[in-house]
Enzyme design. Structure first.
Site, PDB file in Angstrom:
ATOM      1  N   HIS A  62       0.892  -1.249  -0.092  1.00 59.29           N
ATOM      2  CA  HIS A  62      -0.102  -0.130  -0.009  1.00 59.29           C
ATOM      3  C   HIS A  62       0.918   1.228   0.162  1.00 59.29           C
ATOM      4  O   HIS A  62       1.863   1.256   0.715  1.00 59.29           O
ATOM      5  CB  HIS A  62      -0.870   0.153   1.187  1.00 59.29           C
ATOM      6  N   ALA A 120      15.283 -18.008   9.374  1.00 57.11           N
ATOM      7  CA  ALA A 120      14.023 -17.785  10.148  1.00 57.11           C
ATOM      8  C   ALA A 120      13.636 -16.590  10.450  1.00 57.11           C
ATOM      9  O   ALA A 120      14.543 -15.629  11.027  1.00 57.11           O
ATOM     10  CB  ALA A 120      14.016 -18.875  11.118  1.00 57.11           C
TER      11      ALA A 120
END
Length: 202
Positions: free
Chosen positions: A114, A159
Site C-alpha cells: 500500500h 527464520a
C-alpha cells in the site's frame, strides 16, 4: 487509464474495482476445499492442487492449511517443492518458485503493498509486484518476502527474516531487514549445523 490496465503495469490501482474481483471467490473456495482433504487422500490432493495453482510441477507437497487471497491462482511452482503448513501467498501478482525449494511454516509471500501517502490508502489504492524464487532455495520459518523480490538459486533465508531487497544466489542471508551474511562454501561441506560435522561424504 482503468484499474485493470494500471494493475498490469504495476501502478497503484483501486483494489475494490468489481472488474478485478469477479472470480476471486471461486479460487478461494478451491483452496478451502483443498485444506479439507485428508493427507492420506494423495490422489485427491494432487488433483486439487492442479486446479488451484497457475502451474505445479511433479512431486510437490503442500501441507495444510495454505492461505492465499487468490487461492494460489497466481502461484507458479516447479518440481519437487515442499511447502510446510500455514504458508501465505498474497498473490495479487505472480509468484514463481523454482525446483526443489523448501518453504518452512508461516512464511509469507506478499506481492501487494500500500502506498505510504495516507490519501491513497484512504481511497483504496494498492500496488502489486511479482516475486521470483530461484531453484533449491530454503526459506526458514516465519520469513516474509516483500513485493518485487528476487531470491537467487541455492540461497538460504534465515527464520524470521524480512526480505526487502533482492538476494543473490549461493548465499546465507537473514535478519530484519534481511541481508547477506556469507557465501555458501567450504564450511558447508564440513558442517551441516553449527559445529556438527557432516558424515555423508565419508
Amino acid at each position: 487509464m482503468d484499474n485493470i490496465r494500471r494493475k498490469k503495469l504495476g501502478l497503484p490501482y483501486c483494489y475494490d474495482d468489481p472488474a478485478l474481483l469477479s472470480d476471486q471467490h471461486i479460487y478461494q473456495n478451491r483452496m478451502m476445499e483443498y485444506n479439507k482433504i485428508p493427507a492420506t487422500e494423495r490422489k485427491n490432493r494432487r488433483k486439487a492442487l492442479k486446479e488451484m495453482f497457475a502451474e505445479i510441477g511433479k512431486d510437490c507437497i503442500i501441507e495444510t492449511p495454505v492461505n492465499s487471497n487468490w487461492g494460489c491462482r497466481h502461484v507458479h511452482l516447479g518440481n519437487g517443492i515442499y511447502i510446510n503448513s500455514n504458508v501465505t501467498f498474497v498473490d495479487d501478482e505472480d509468484i514463481y518458485i523454482g525446483d526443489n525449494c523448501l518453504i518452512a511454516p508461516n512464511v509469507v509471500f506478499s506481492t501487494a503493498g500500500h502506498p505510504v501517502l495516507p490519501i491513497l490508502r484512504e481511497n483504496h489504492y494498492v500496488y502489486n509486484l511479482p516475486i521470483h524464487i530461484g531453484k533449491n532455495v530454503w526459506i526458514g520459518s516465519g520469513a516474509q518476502i516483500m513485493p518485487g523480490i528476487t531470491i537467487g538459486d541455492n540461497a538460504v533465508i534465515g527464520a524470521g527474516s524480512v526480505v526487502t531487497n533482492n538476494i543473490p544466489s549461493n548465499v546465507v542471508a537473514y535478519g530484519v531487514p534481511c541481508r547477506v551474511i556469507r557465501e555458501i562454501g567450504c564450511k558447508d561441506k564440513e558442517y551441516y549445523y553449527k559445529n556438527r560435522k557432516l558424515d555423508v561424504w565419508e
